[in-house]
Design an enzyme around this catalytic site. Structure first.
Site, PDB file in Angstrom:
ATOM      1  CD  GLU A   1      -2.575  -0.459   2.545  1.00  0.00           C
ATOM      2  OE1 GLU A   1      -3.069  -1.723   3.328  1.00  0.00           O
ATOM      3  OE2 GLU A   1      -2.699   0.451   3.076  1.00  0.00           O
TER       4      GLU A   1
ATOM      5  CB  CYS B   1       5.394  -5.029   9.771  1.00  0.00           C
ATOM      6  SG  CYS B   1       6.544  -4.365  10.812  1.00  0.00           S
TER       7      CYS B   1
ATOM      8  CB  CYS C   1       2.833  -2.403  16.684  1.00  0.00           C
ATOM      9  SG  CYS C   1       4.527  -1.879  16.536  1.00  0.00           S
TER      10      CYS C   1
ATOM     11  CB  CYS D   1       0.179  -2.103  13.705  1.00  0.00           C
ATOM     12  SG  CYS D   1       0.580  -1.621  11.825  1.00  0.00           S
TER      13      CYS D   1
ATOM     14  N   GLY E   1       5.712  -2.064   7.460  1.00  0.00           N
ATOM     15  CA  GLY E   1       7.075  -2.381   7.306  1.00  0.00           C
ATOM     16  C   GLY E   1       7.926  -1.497   8.362  1.00  0.00           C
ATOM     17  CD  GLU E   2      11.222  -0.235  12.137  1.00  0.00           C
ATOM     18  OE1 GLU E   2      10.070   0.243  12.761  1.00  0.00           O
ATOM     19  OE2 GLU E   2      12.201   0.699  11.900  1.00  0.00           O
TER      20      GLU E   2
ATOM     21  CB  SER F   1       6.199   4.341  16.418  1.00  0.00           C
ATOM     22  OG  SER F   1       5.930   4.637  15.131  1.00  0.00           O
ATOM     23  CG  LEU F   2       7.339   7.178  22.865  1.00  0.00           C
ATOM     24  CD1 LEU F   2       8.667   6.519  23.417  1.00  0.00           C
ATOM     25  CD2 LEU F   2       7.312   8.753  23.684  1.00  0.00           C
TER      26      LEU F   2
ATOM     27  CG  ASN G   1      -7.189   4.571  11.488  1.00  0.00           C
ATOM     28  OD1 ASN G   1      -8.330   4.382  11.429  1.00  0.00           O
ATOM     29  ND2 ASN G   1      -6.248   5.039  10.742  1.00  0.00           N
TER      30      ASN G   1
ATOM     31  CB  CYS H   1      -1.074   1.323   8.531  1.00  0.00           C
ATOM     32  SG  CYS H   1      -1.243   2.958   9.490  1.00  0.00           S
TER      33      CYS H   1
HETATM   34  N1  SAH Z   1       7.352   0.437  11.309  1.00  0.00           N
HETATM   35  C1  SAH Z   1       7.588   2.111  11.408  1.00  0.00           C
HETATM   36  C2  SAH Z   1       6.764   2.590  10.329  1.00  0.00           C
HETATM   37  C3  SAH Z   1       5.439   2.120  10.028  1.00  0.00           C
HETATM   38  S1  SAH Z   1       4.058   2.250  11.052  1.00  0.00           S
HETATM   39  C4  SAH Z   1       6.997   2.796  12.742  1.00  0.00           C
HETATM   40  O1  SAH Z   1       6.643   1.814  13.636  1.00  0.00           O
HETATM   41  O2  SAH Z   1       7.117   3.594  12.955  1.00  0.00           O
HETATM   42  C5  SAH Z   1       3.583   4.086  10.788  1.00  0.00           C
HETATM   43  C6  SAH Z   1       3.093   4.594  12.027  1.00  0.00           C
HETATM   44  O3  SAH Z   1       1.644   4.436  12.045  1.00  0.00           O
HETATM   45  C7  SAH Z   1       3.580   4.380  13.308  1.00  0.00           C
HETATM   46  O4  SAH Z   1       3.538   5.294  14.083  1.00  0.00           O
HETATM   47  C8  SAH Z   1       2.618   3.395  13.989  1.00  0.00           C
HETATM   48  O5  SAH Z   1       2.869   3.027  15.160  1.00  0.00           O
HETATM   49  C9  SAH Z   1       1.289   4.006  13.520  1.00  0.00           C
HETATM   50  N2  SAH Z   1      -0.026   2.901  13.355  1.00  0.00           N
HETATM   51  C10 SAH Z   1       0.123   1.603  13.158  1.00  0.00           C
HETATM   52  N3  SAH Z   1      -1.219   1.288  13.215  1.00  0.00           N
HETATM   53  C11 SAH Z   1      -1.978   2.280  13.830  1.00  0.00           C
HETATM   54  C12 SAH Z   1      -3.391   2.366  14.156  1.00  0.00           C
HETATM   55  N4  SAH Z   1      -4.211   1.497  14.085  1.00  0.00           N
HETATM   56  N5  SAH Z   1      -3.720   3.912  14.815  1.00  0.00           N
HETATM   57  C13 SAH Z   1      -2.666   4.721  14.596  1.00  0.00           C
HETATM   58  N6  SAH Z   1      -1.485   4.702  14.266  1.00  0.00           N
HETATM   59  C14 SAH Z   1      -1.156   3.416  13.769  1.00  0.00           C
END
Ligand code: SAH
Length: 346
Positions: A93, A113, A117, A120, A160-161, A215-216, A291, A334
């Site tokens: 995507e 990925c 998380c 996600c 992805g990371e 991403s904290l 989300n 995402c």
């Molecule tokens: N792996 C990387 C980049 C991809 S995720 C990372 O972790 O940053 C991109 C962003 O979307 C990250 O901040 C992730 O935590 C956030 N994200 C993923 N799923 C989400 C959701 N359901 N709601 C809000 N943010 C989300």
């Protein structure tokens, strides 16, 4: 043997390939321009390159095509979500967003990925493979072709990371910002990571002028471990100093992404913990009401709770914004478009 992707070669590597074939350097410049400025998807499109040279290139290289499988267009703000298939049948995507300061593309760095998380959708089936530099670039080129518009900002925030695909990411950054290619300013590039501390430090040493987003999502190790498995590998006592190191090396302010999840990380106490954790760091906090993902049971806090969280951070002199929601009508978290597509075709 699989042929190498011509689009993943940087300017210097392409020069070498072409001069090794006994051709003049300017041929490499022409091909590089076709691939990275004009967005060509095949050697056939390169009308000023001799057929004999194309044939010789074809012996060792090909151009890994992306094919547009689906485009969702928002009726509200013209955000577009693209589903692309890769040459091996995998799907990824990407998102096109229109802002006042220019157009932005959000790209994927891996197919799926591995980071796990909890909130996600991209990670539910794990990772299929890394994307090459060419495949990361091609997402942008395809969107440029499709929209006919210029792209000024790129965010590596799709599935992805990126720091787990470090070598290809670096190649991608160099090529994206190359004056012979799209020549996007490093300052207009954001790379988002869940917090691979060793790689954050390596990236800092590169001294790129890009924005690093972390991403904290939680301000204590205990809470973070509940949401993000990576927190078992790297604690906040390593992550925060790595962020400080990134700022020291690059002078670039860190962005912290914090997805607010009702009842999990959105309390007054959480806001205090977050303020204490990042106090003194040159940073900015981006609050994102989570989300909802159908497979997970996380909900957005009420608007009042989001505002209260923001106010608390502001009172503690932390720079903070609430992320503007783009493409509300086509949103879906995402990785969900890809998942729905995969489920449908498997
Ligand atoms: N792996 C990387 C980049 C991809 S995720 C990372 O972790 O940053 C991109 C962003 O979307 C990250 O901040 C992730 O935590 C956030 N994200 C993923 N799923 C989400 C959701 N359901 N709601 C809000 N943010 C989300």
């Amino acid at each position: 043997m699989e042929k190498e992707d011509l689009r993943s070669l940087d300017h210097e590597q392409l020069h070498k390939l072409i001069t090794d074939l006994g051709e003049k350097k300017y041929r490499a410049d022409q091909i590089f321009q076709w691939l990275h400025v004009k967005g060509a998807n095949s050697l056939d499109e390169m009308t000023n390159v001799p057929a004999a040279l194309k044939d010789r290139i074809r012996q060792t290289h090909e151009i890994h095509m992306l094919q547009t499988e689906k485009v969702l267009k928002s009726e509200i703000d013209d955000t577009r979500k693209y589903l692309f298939s890769l040459h091996d049948g995998n799907v990824i995507e990407s998102v096109f967003m229109r802002y006042e300061h220019g157009n932005s593309v959000c790209i994927s760095s891996q197919v799926g990925c591995n980071m796990g998380c909890r909130f996600c959708a991209s990670t539910i089936d794990g990772k299929a493979r890394d994307l090459s530099a060419g495949e990361m670039l091609a997402q942008i080129y395809m969107i440029m072709r499709e929209t006919g518009e210029k792209i000024s900002n790129v965010v590596v925030m799709g599935s992805g990371e990126p720091l787990e695909n470090y070598v290809n990411l670096l190649q991608f950054i160099r090529m994206l910002t190359d004056e012979h290619g799209l020549h996007i300013s490093q300052r207009n590039l954001t790379v988002s990571t869940c917090g691979l501390v060793d790689k954050i430090r390596s990236l800092a040493d590169e001294k790129f002028q890009l924005t690093l987003a972390i991403s904290l999502h939680a301000a204590t190790d205990e809470k973070r471990r509940d949401l993000m498995p990576i927190a078992n590998r790297f604690g906040l006592d390593e992550l925060i100093p790595a962020c400080a190191y990134y700022f020291d090396q690059t002078g670039r302010r860190i962005t912290f992404e914090y997805a607010l999840i009702k009842g999990e990380n959105d309390s007054d106490r959480d806001a205090s913990d977050l303020s204490a954790l990042i106090r003194g760091l040159n940073c900015h906090v981006n609050l994102i009401p989570v989300n909802p993902v159908t497979e997970r049971n996380y909900q957005q806090p009420y608007k009042t709770a989001v505002l209260a969280f923001k106010n608390k951070l502001e009172k503690n002199h932390i720079n903070v914004t609430i992320r503007r929601e783009m493409g509300r009508d086509i949103s879906g978290a995402c990785g969900q478009l890809r998942r729905s597509f995969s489920a449908h075709f498997q």
